[in-house]
Design an enzyme around this catalytic site. Structure first.
Site, PDB file in Angstrom:
ATOM      1  CD  GLU A  30      -2.085  -1.146   3.060  1.00 55.48           C
ATOM      2  OE1 GLU A  30      -2.082  -0.082   3.705  1.00 55.48           O
ATOM      3  OE2 GLU A  30      -2.469  -2.217   3.515  1.00 55.48           O
ATOM      4  CE  LYS A  77       5.685   5.004   6.814  1.00 60.91           C
ATOM      5  NZ  LYS A  77       5.306   6.281   7.334  1.00 60.91           N
ATOM      6  CG  ASP A 109       4.734  12.288   5.187  1.00 59.68           C
ATOM      7  OD1 ASP A 109       4.661  12.006   6.394  1.00 59.68           O
ATOM      8  OD2 ASP A 109       5.612  13.021   4.699  1.00 59.68           O
ATOM      9  CE1 TYR A 153      -2.835   3.189   8.733  1.00 54.54           C
ATOM     10  CE2 TYR A 153      -2.756   4.940   7.102  1.00 54.54           C
ATOM     11  CZ  TYR A 153      -2.501   4.475   8.378  1.00 54.54           C
ATOM     12  OH  TYR A 153      -1.917   5.293   9.291  1.00 54.54           O
ATOM     13  CE  LYS A 173      10.012   7.379   5.883  1.00 53.19           C
ATOM     14  NZ  LYS A 173      10.016   7.661   7.256  1.00 53.19           N
ATOM     15  CB  CYS A 215      26.474  42.362  12.452  1.00 55.35           C
ATOM     16  SG  CYS A 215      24.841  42.575  11.735  1.00 55.35           S
ATOM     17  CB  CYS A 265      24.875  47.028  12.334  1.00 54.37           C
ATOM     18  SG  CYS A 265      25.173  45.790  13.611  1.00 54.37           S
ATOM     19  CB  CYS A 308      23.930  41.024  15.191  1.00 55.04           C
ATOM     20  SG  CYS A 308      24.135  42.806  15.376  1.00 55.04           S
ATOM     21  CB  CYS A 326      21.476  45.575  14.119  1.00 59.34           C
ATOM     22  SG  CYS A 326      21.761  44.441  12.761  1.00 59.34           S
TER      23      CYS A 326
HETATM   24  S1  IVH Z   1      -0.247   0.402   8.974  1.00 61.88           S
HETATM   25  C1  IVH Z   1       0.894  -1.809  12.816  1.00 61.88           C
HETATM   26  N1  IVH Z   1      -0.520   1.479   6.620  1.00 61.88           N
HETATM   27  O1  IVH Z   1       2.927   5.125   9.027  1.00 61.88           O
HETATM   28  C2  IVH Z   1       0.765  -1.151  11.490  1.00 61.88           C
HETATM   29  N2  IVH Z   1       0.481   2.794   8.315  1.00 61.88           N
HETATM   30  O2  IVH Z   1       5.272   4.096  10.894  1.00 61.88           O
HETATM   31  C3  IVH Z   1       0.089   0.146  11.589  1.00 61.88           C
HETATM   32  N3  IVH Z   1       1.069   5.061   7.598  1.00 61.88           N
HETATM   33  O3  IVH Z   1       1.740   5.321  12.288  1.00 61.88           O
HETATM   34  C4  IVH Z   1       0.259   1.053  10.483  1.00 61.88           C
HETATM   35  N4  IVH Z   1       0.346   4.877   5.528  1.00 61.88           N
HETATM   36  O4  IVH Z   1       0.652   6.806  10.546  1.00 61.88           O
HETATM   37  C5  IVH Z   1      -0.074   1.649   7.872  1.00 61.88           C
HETATM   38  N5  IVH Z   1      -0.866   2.282   4.476  1.00 61.88           N
HETATM   39  C6  IVH Z   1      -0.437   2.473   5.722  1.00 61.88           C
HETATM   40  C7  IVH Z   1       0.132   3.691   6.140  1.00 61.88           C
HETATM   41  C8  IVH Z   1       0.598   3.808   7.456  1.00 61.88           C
HETATM   42  C9  IVH Z   1       0.892   5.678   6.429  1.00 61.88           C
HETATM   43  C10 IVH Z   1       1.680   5.684   8.784  1.00 61.88           C
HETATM   44  C11 IVH Z   1       0.891   5.516  10.056  1.00 61.88           C
HETATM   45  C12 IVH Z   1       1.785   4.801  11.006  1.00 61.88           C
HETATM   46  C13 IVH Z   1       3.139   4.998  10.404  1.00 61.88           C
HETATM   47  C14 IVH Z   1       3.968   3.783  10.679  1.00 61.88           C
END
Ligand code: IVH
Length: 683
Positions: A111, A113, A115, A223, A310, A405, A408, A423, A429
């Site tokens: 899936e 991830k 942010d 998720y 990542k 600086c 000044c 400074c 200044c």
């Molecule tokens: S599963 C035990 N799925 O990433 C597993 N986390 O470092 C629980 N996150 O705290 C997390 N996308 O905030 C999961 N598709 C995804 C995610 C996801 C983002 C974040 C989430 C979690 C952190 C894990």
């Protein structure tokens, strides 16, 4: 460096960055750098168990607890995921799972991830009953009222085959487009910008005003489904169910049968994610079968059945042309890298921040070096490394931090324990004076909102004002300027030629300058911009010294007697009033009629009706906002506290007080008082 010293340094740095990230919402380094340091520490701790520390940053899963919200325990702890950065680490994970499952067939659900900031949603009979942030993983903040404003989160599910009770977790996000608009608005209002959509989303979720939350148009992807009676054994299949019940589940999700399929998914999304409306920073890999997940289990911090891959932060290589220095409002001198323009993550980068002299030394920066720039979560890119193989010693020159600086010429100073150079010339200044004036007129200070920083800079650069009093001289002149005619008669004619400053703007400025005479003493004190005297300290000082004359006369000893005032603040106040130029500014402001003492009605409005009481606020209110109730409690001598304990005097409860709160209150026998009863209590 000695191993122990390195461990201590890493622990200190990680504690600091953890605080910056989780509490202040203002990270200084990218996630990747943080993870990198964390890994180094984990490795060192493993190799040297003799240096064990139960409070090491490796022992905990961050915290973002916010006192203002009710805290709720999670039914299942909210753990984080272990991170990986390379295909070979993904392959290692795959192998570990294979071994762990003793040769059984398995599938990996891949899936995006997302942010943002994680959220746990509890549904009972298809209704959303509670939304809780991750907090420290064990308990989080109840942000139900705010989450209810997020359009894509269902409040009531239509009829369906969902369990009577379940939890669904996901990520709350601020889309890029909303983030950019919000920051543009904040810039116009001179408010601090959010560093990235993640901070903007978590900051928004923690707002006390859910109307403002609604305005911010947050988004969310879910998720992870949890509960005692889930429909399927497959995680993927459960999410498909959740999608069918009305939840927003990403389309970027796939069950993979072998390592190659996983790696293909990663490479596909590493490119394709740039077209998504929200920020993503990797791929999450999860063993699909819940039975197999249970067999694999958890380590202390994260599941063995899942891992995060990542993405590499985008970086570019370019030439460092020169280093210039910026002087901020507080006198901090920041080095700035001037770069040969280069394309990076959709924009052209010409400048990057280098933070301070230590960074220059650690990178051993030379002018002419080829340097790596990254947009690690922050708006301003930064230099993360030097390509040493490209350095031509004859053509490069070591960067030496300046010692005077650039604005000044004053010799710079460095305070013990601080990384920054300053400074010290705060009264003469130019950027510091301009900054002081900008701070003085800002919303939380004198709120002279018709004048912006550009106008102030224009007045200053043209020589019409030399300090904050200049604004009163131009627009009020101790009451002599009341009409436009007065203004034109008493100001030099050159003033009229300033671009964009016509009679309408003049009238507006005159009005807000006049209104600023009503600003109460604590805010005026804050507006003066005395180093280390922020809003809260200004309030404490104004209470202890009800006039500026009393404050100016106070000795170091008098100041230190006041609770909340430490040596650094006390010395800064003494230094401020010891300078004749500052005393002169205060006197000239006084001549214009600013409030330099507590008005009788302000101090008399205090009551002692709630003296000595600790009061918890819970639920949603109709007569006043939470902040207003907080102020009312304080005004009547009480204290507003975050969580219920045996010492709590009573709970001021509105609608929808959380069930766990109620249970705790009953258990401890703490009284619950409704809105009207409370208002009667304090009249
Ligand atoms: S599963 C035990 N799925 O990433 C597993 N986390 O470092 C629980 N996150 O705290 C997390 N996308 O905030 C999961 N598709 C995804 C995610 C996801 C983002 C974040 C989430 C979690 C952190 C894990």
């Amino acid at each position: 460096m000695e191993i122990k010293q390195r461990i201590d340094w890493l622990r200190n740095e990680l504690h600091r960055h953890n605080h910056n990230y989780y509490i202040l919402n203002a990270p200084e380094i990218s996630d990747q750098e943080f993870d990198h340091m964390m890994r180094e520490l984990q490795d060192l701790e493993q190799e040297h168990p003799e240096y064990e520390d139960p409070n090491s940053p490796t022992m905990r899963v961050g915290s973002d607890l916010n006192k203002e919200f009710q805290q709720v325990a999670h039914q299942y702890p909210m753990l984080s995921l272990a991170n990986t950065y390379s295909e070979s680490e993904v392959a290692d994970f795959y192998e570990r799972v294979r071994k762990g499952l003793e040769g059984e067939d398995f599938e990996i659900c891949c899936e995006m991830k997302y942010d943002g900031t994680s959220i746990s949603l509890i549904y009972e009979n298809g209704r959303l009953v509670q939304a809780v942030t991750r907090g420290d993983g064990v308990q989080g903040d109840d942000v139900t009222a705010n989450v209810k404003t997020i359009r894509c989160i269902p409040l009531q599910l239509p009829e369906g085959d969902y369990p009577a009770k379940f939890e669904i977790r996901g990520e709350i996000l601020m889309p890029w487009s909303v983030f950019e608009k919000l920051n543009a608005e904040r810039e116009a209002r001179e408010e601090q910008l959010f560093a990235n959509p993640r901070n903007a989303a978590s900051g928004t979720l923690k707002l006390q005003n859910s109307k403002e939350v609604a305005r911010r148009q947050l988004d969310s992807y879910l998720y992870y489904l949890l509960g005692e009676e889930l429909p399927c054994d497959g995680h993927f299949e459960n999410l498909e169910k959740a999608r069918s019940w009305g939840f927003k589940v990403s389309e970027g999700i796939k069950k993979c049968k072998n390592l190659q399929e996983i790696l293909d998914f990663i490479s596909y999304w590493d490119v394709e994610r740039k077209n998504l409306p929200v920020a993503t920073d990797g791929i999450v890999l999860k063993v699909n079968s819940l039975r197999q997940q249970r067999n694999l289990g958890f380590t202390a911090k994260s599941p063995r059945w899942a891992i995060a891959y990542k993405f590499q932060a985008e970086r570019a290589l370019t030439k460092l042309e020169k280093v210039t220095y910026q002087v901020g409002r507080t006198g901090v001198v920041t080095p700035v890298a001037n770069l040969e323009p280069v394309q990076l993550a959709g924009t052209i980068v010409k400048r990057a921040s280098i933070h301070n002299a230590d960074v220059i030394a650690n990178l051993d920066l030379h002018i002419g070096d080829m340097v790596y720039v990254e947009k690690g979560g922050e708006i301003i890119p930064k230099i993360t490394g030097v390509e040493l193989s490209a350095r031509n010693v004859a053509e490069t020159e070591k960067v030496v931090f300046i010692d005077t600086c650039p604005e000044c010429g004053a010799p710079l100073v460095r305070y013990e324990g601080e990384a920054a150079h300053y400074c010290p010339n705060d009264v003469a200044c130019p950027p510091q004076i301009k900054g002081k004036i900008e701070h003085f007129i800002s919303r939380k200070a004198m709120n002279i909102d018709s004048l912006g920083p550009e106008t102030v800079a224009m007045f200053y650069n043209a020589g019409f004002i030399k300090d904050v009093v200049g604004l009163y001289d131009i627009f009020y002149r101790q009451g002599q300027i009341q009409t436009l005619d007065d203004f034109y008669a008493l100001n030099p004619w050159e003033f009229m030629s300033l671009p964009g400053f016509k009679s309408k703007s003049v009238l507006k400025a005159m009005q807000s300058v006049r209104e600023s005479l009503e600003v109460p003493y604590p805010r005026v004190l804050f507006a003066l911009g005395i180093r280390f005297v922020g809003e809260t300290i200004a309030k404490i000082l104004a209470k202890a010294f009800p006039s500026i004359d009393k404050l100016a006369e106070a000795s170091l000893h008098d100041l230190l007697e006041v609770e909340g005032i430490g040596l650094v603040i006390a010395e800064s106040i003494i230094k401020y009033f010891a300078d004749e130029r500052n005393r002169d500014i205060v006197n000239r402001l006084k001549e214009n009629g600013l409030q330099f003492e507590t008005r009788i009605d302000e101090s008399q409005s205090q009551s002692t009706k709630l003296a000595g009481m600790s009061i918890v606020i819970s639920g949603v209110f109709s007569h006043h906002s939470r902040d207003e109730y907080k102020a009312l409690i304080e005004k009547n001598g009480g204290k507003n506290v975050g969580s219920i304990s045996a010492k709590t005097s009573f709970i001021l409860a509105g609608e929808n007080m959380g069930p766990s709160k109620l249970e705790k209150a009953n258990k401890l026998g703490v009284k619950i008082i409704g809105e009207s009863e409370f208002l009667e209590m304090i009249e």
